[in-house]
Design a protein around this motif. Structure first.
Motif, PDB file in Angstrom:
ATOM      1  N   GLY A 141       0.871  -1.183   0.000  1.00  0.00           N
ATOM      2  CA  GLY A 141       0.000   0.000   0.000  1.00  0.00           C
ATOM      3  C   GLY A 141       0.903   1.226   0.000  1.00  0.00           C
ATOM      4  O   GLY A 141       1.957   1.213  -0.625  1.00  0.00           O
ATOM      5  N   PHE A 142       0.495   2.314   0.721  1.00  0.00           N
ATOM      6  CA  PHE A 142       1.421   3.449   0.810  1.00  0.00           C
ATOM      7  C   PHE A 142       2.298   3.322   2.034  1.00  0.00           C
ATOM      8  O   PHE A 142       3.517   3.357   1.949  1.00  0.00           O
ATOM      9  CB  PHE A 142       0.705   4.809   0.782  1.00  0.00           C
ATOM     10  N   ASP A 143       1.630   3.157   3.222  1.00  0.00           N
ATOM     11  CA  ASP A 143       2.451   2.950   4.404  1.00  0.00           C
ATOM     12  C   ASP A 143       1.794   1.885   5.275  1.00  0.00           C
ATOM     13  O   ASP A 143       0.864   2.218   5.995  1.00  0.00           O
ATOM     14  CB  ASP A 143       2.703   4.257   5.177  1.00  0.00           C
ATOM     15  N   PRO A 144       2.237   0.627   5.178  1.00  0.00           N
ATOM     16  CA  PRO A 144       3.416   0.139   4.491  1.00  0.00           C
ATOM     17  C   PRO A 144       3.246   0.133   2.973  1.00  0.00           C
ATOM     18  O   PRO A 144       2.131   0.137   2.480  1.00  0.00           O
ATOM     19  CB  PRO A 144       3.551  -1.292   4.996  1.00  0.00           C
ATOM     20  N   GLY A 145       4.380   0.102   2.299  1.00  0.00           N
ATOM     21  CA  GLY A 145       4.364  -0.035   0.852  1.00  0.00           C
ATOM     22  C   GLY A 145       5.332   0.953   0.243  1.00  0.00           C
ATOM     23  O   GLY A 145       6.543   0.733   0.218  1.00  0.00           O
ATOM     24  N   VAL A 349      -3.303   2.493  -5.578  1.00  0.00           N
ATOM     25  CA  VAL A 349      -2.348   2.591  -6.701  1.00  0.00           C
ATOM     26  C   VAL A 349      -1.129   1.686  -6.448  1.00  0.00           C
ATOM     27  O   VAL A 349      -0.768   0.873  -7.307  1.00  0.00           O
ATOM     28  CB  VAL A 349      -1.946   4.068  -6.974  1.00  0.00           C
ATOM     29  N   PRO A 350      -0.487   1.786  -5.262  1.00  0.00           N
ATOM     30  CA  PRO A 350       0.655   0.864  -5.024  1.00  0.00           C
ATOM     31  C   PRO A 350       0.249  -0.612  -4.968  1.00  0.00           C
ATOM     32  O   PRO A 350       1.072  -1.481  -5.303  1.00  0.00           O
ATOM     33  CB  PRO A 350       1.215   1.296  -3.663  1.00  0.00           C
ATOM     34  N   PRO A 378      12.142   0.207 -10.565  1.00  0.00           N
ATOM     35  CA  PRO A 378      10.967   0.058 -11.430  1.00  0.00           C
ATOM     36  C   PRO A 378       9.664   0.456 -10.739  1.00  0.00           C
ATOM     37  O   PRO A 378       8.753   0.992 -11.376  1.00  0.00           O
ATOM     38  CB  PRO A 378      10.963  -1.443 -11.790  1.00  0.00           C
ATOM     39  N   PHE A 379       9.579   0.245  -9.440  1.00  0.00           N
ATOM     40  CA  PHE A 379       8.374   0.643  -8.702  1.00  0.00           C
ATOM     41  C   PHE A 379       8.283   2.178  -8.636  1.00  0.00           C
ATOM     42  O   PHE A 379       7.208   2.756  -8.865  1.00  0.00           O
ATOM     43  CB  PHE A 379       8.434   0.049  -7.282  1.00  0.00           C
ATOM     44  N   MET A 380       9.435   2.833  -8.372  1.00  0.00           N
ATOM     45  CA  MET A 380       9.462   4.309  -8.296  1.00  0.00           C
ATOM     46  C   MET A 380       9.062   4.898  -9.657  1.00  0.00           C
ATOM     47  O   MET A 380       8.360   5.906  -9.720  1.00  0.00           O
ATOM     48  CB  MET A 380      10.864   4.791  -7.906  1.00  0.00           C
ATOM     49  N   ASP A 381       9.523   4.274 -10.745  1.00  0.00           N
ATOM     50  CA  ASP A 381       9.166   4.761 -12.092  1.00  0.00           C
ATOM     51  C   ASP A 381       7.649   4.661 -12.300  1.00  0.00           C
ATOM     52  O   ASP A 381       7.026   5.567 -12.844  1.00  0.00           O
ATOM     53  CB  ASP A 381       9.878   3.934 -13.176  1.00  0.00           C
ATOM     54  N   GLU A 382       7.069   3.547 -11.875  1.00  0.00           N
ATOM     55  CA  GLU A 382       5.617   3.377 -12.059  1.00  0.00           C
ATOM     56  C   GLU A 382       4.827   4.369 -11.200  1.00  0.00           C
ATOM     57  O   GLU A 382       3.776   4.843 -11.621  1.00  0.00           O
ATOM     58  CB  GLU A 382       5.181   1.937 -11.728  1.00  0.00           C
ATOM     59  N   LEU A 383       5.321   4.692  -9.993  1.00  0.00           N
ATOM     60  CA  LEU A 383       4.611   5.687  -9.163  1.00  0.00           C
ATOM     61  C   LEU A 383       4.429   6.980  -9.954  1.00  0.00           C
ATOM     62  O   LEU A 383       3.354   7.579  -9.947  1.00  0.00           O
ATOM     63  CB  LEU A 383       5.397   5.984  -7.879  1.00  0.00           C
ATOM     64  N   ASN A 384       5.496   7.391 -10.653  1.00  0.00           N
ATOM     65  CA  ASN A 384       5.410   8.623 -11.445  1.00  0.00           C
ATOM     66  C   ASN A 384       4.412   8.502 -12.590  1.00  0.00           C
ATOM     67  O   ASN A 384       3.735   9.462 -12.942  1.00  0.00           O
ATOM     68  CB  ASN A 384       6.789   8.985 -12.014  1.00  0.00           C
TER      69      ASN A 384
END
Ligand code: NDP
Length: 404
Positions: A141-145, A349-350, A378-384
């Protein structure tokens, strides 16, 4: 080419399902199943009307491992995303083991009768997942995640050694009610009314509920009262972030929320044990959930922003370094896109991105994993790309955004 089985049909599920449908090149088939099928049908209609994507729906009892395994096998699911409640984590992990498909969730296991959460029972399934040759991804998720991924990104790209982490979770949204919770009320109130806890120099330090408060200046939001809580991502981060000396978690609360919560607690409405009422047994916190606004209904009335991020301090090239990595999300924009407010959005989203990492094999492995154990990039790229862009502020190592 993946068929995803999504379990649960609340606010988080709504966002995760909409986002899976927006990524139909990865999730070529989507089945949404939950206790109340009409909620799945409503989400399916929203997706059909907005995106023209058909998804299948079904009624399922996530507490019944056999039933879920049979259903997942029948429809040919390739992976299972659990966005029901933390109470269902173990039964759904077992269902995945029976069918041999990857498991993803957003919150760690809690027993309905004890307000206590930890990874122990989920981590204990590591050998089973290893032997089955499949991954379980915990806390996407976001936090955690995302907070775990921010820490992993810092460890992998920005620091030689990380010494201190503060996770800062601000919801500056206003829904106009005197009291309501942004996600499942039972889970939310159990978490907030519990003792606080943080980790320093190798041991956990317990505080009274909401005993430690600081005023933190959140970028693009402003100064907010932030209270130290125990939060589950700290349990895995102390294991996986090398050189760590301290980790704390803070969350913002308004005075109206806190006043109502304390009052409800004082009169016994947060009790999780059964009490006798007019000849029948009720659990007060479950009755309270019935009275409170459904978090999914807050979407159209919530205005304002969230800001969740990590302040990370450590060493790079022999010199002290401090960075603040965060995301800002706008409640009204989230609602316009998905029909849900930002707390559901920042989780849903996460949950989709974690599922995407597993479905595409960008994250792969055998066993039970927390988010920071994989390559963060790759996860950071998808967040954007998927609606949760992040920013980094380079801070002076001695600088603080605490306002006296
Ligand atoms: P909701 O209460 O809105 O939704 C939960 C859904 O699960 C409901 O549709 C519910 O069914 C369904 N459900 C519950 N029990 C069962 C069961 N036995 N069988 C089948 N379906 C069941 O919760 P949220 O959407 O707010 O939260 C979902 C998850 O996300 C929770 O685990 C929560 O802790 C987690 N979360 C994680 C965050 C993070 O950042 N990591 C932040 C916020 C939430 P019904 O509709 O019939 O009640």
């Amino acid at each position: 080419m993946s068929h995803i089985l999504i379990i649960g049909a609340g606010g988080v599920s709504r966002v995760a399902t909409v986002k899976c449908a927006m990524n139909s090149q990865v999730f070529t088939k989507i089945t949404l199943a939950s206790r109340t099928k009409s909620k799945c049908d409503e989400i399916a209609k929203f997706i059909k009307d907005r995106l023209g994507v058909e998804i299948a729906t079904a009624k399922i009892d996530a507490d019944d491992t056999e039933a879920v395994a049979k259903f997942a096998k029948k429809i040919g699911a390739d992976l299972l995303l659990n966005v029901a409640l933390p109470y269902q984590d173990l039964t759904l992990m077992d269902a995945c083991l029976k069918v041999g498909i990857p498991y993803i969730d957003t919150a760690n296991y809690e027993h309905p009768d004890t307000a206590h959460f930890e990874y122990k029972l989920q981590w204990a399934k590591n050998d089973d997942f290893k032997n089955a040759g499949i991954p379980a991804l915990l806390g996407s998720g976001f936090d955690p995640g995302v907070t775990n991924v921010f820490c992993a990104y810092a460890q992998q790209n920005l620091f030689d050694e990380i010494n201190e982490i503060d996770i800062l979770d601000c919801n500056a949204g206003d829904h106009g009610y005197a009291f309501a919770t942004n996600f499942n009320p039972e889970i939310n109130l159990r978490e907030v009314s519990a003792n606080g806890r943080y980790w320093e120099n190798g041991s956990w330090i317990t505080t009274k509920p909401l005993e430690i408060m600081m005023k933190w200046d959140y970028p693009k939001v402003g100064v907010k009262d932030s209270y130290l809580l125990y939060h589950e991502e700290m349990e895995s981060l102390v294991k996986n972030i090398k050189g760590l000396k301290r980790i704390r978690f803070f969350m913002t609360f308004g005075q109206s929320y806190l006043m109502h919560m304390r009052c409800l607690e004082n009169v016994g409405m947060l009790r999780i044990d059964e009490v006798e009422h007019n000849g029948m047994k009720i659990v007060p916190i479950q009755f309270l959930k019935t009275l409170l606004p459904d978090p999914a209904s807050l979407g159209p009335r919530t205005k304002g922003k969230t800001n969740i991020g990590c302040v990370i301090k450590g060493i790079k090239d022999g010199k002290p370094r401090k960075v603040y990595i965060y995301n800002v999300c706008d409640h009204e924009e989230c609602y316009a896109e998905t029909g849900a407010q930002a707390v559901s959005y920042t989780t849903g989203v996460p949950a989709m991105i974690g599922s995407m990492m597993i479905a595409t094999g960008k994250w792969s492995g055998k066993g039970v994993f927390n988010m920071e154990e994989f390559d963060a990039k790759p996860f950071m790229d998808e967040l954007n790309k998927q609606g949760l862009p992040w920013e980094i502020i380079e801070m002076d190592p001695d600088e603080s955004r605490v306002v006296e």
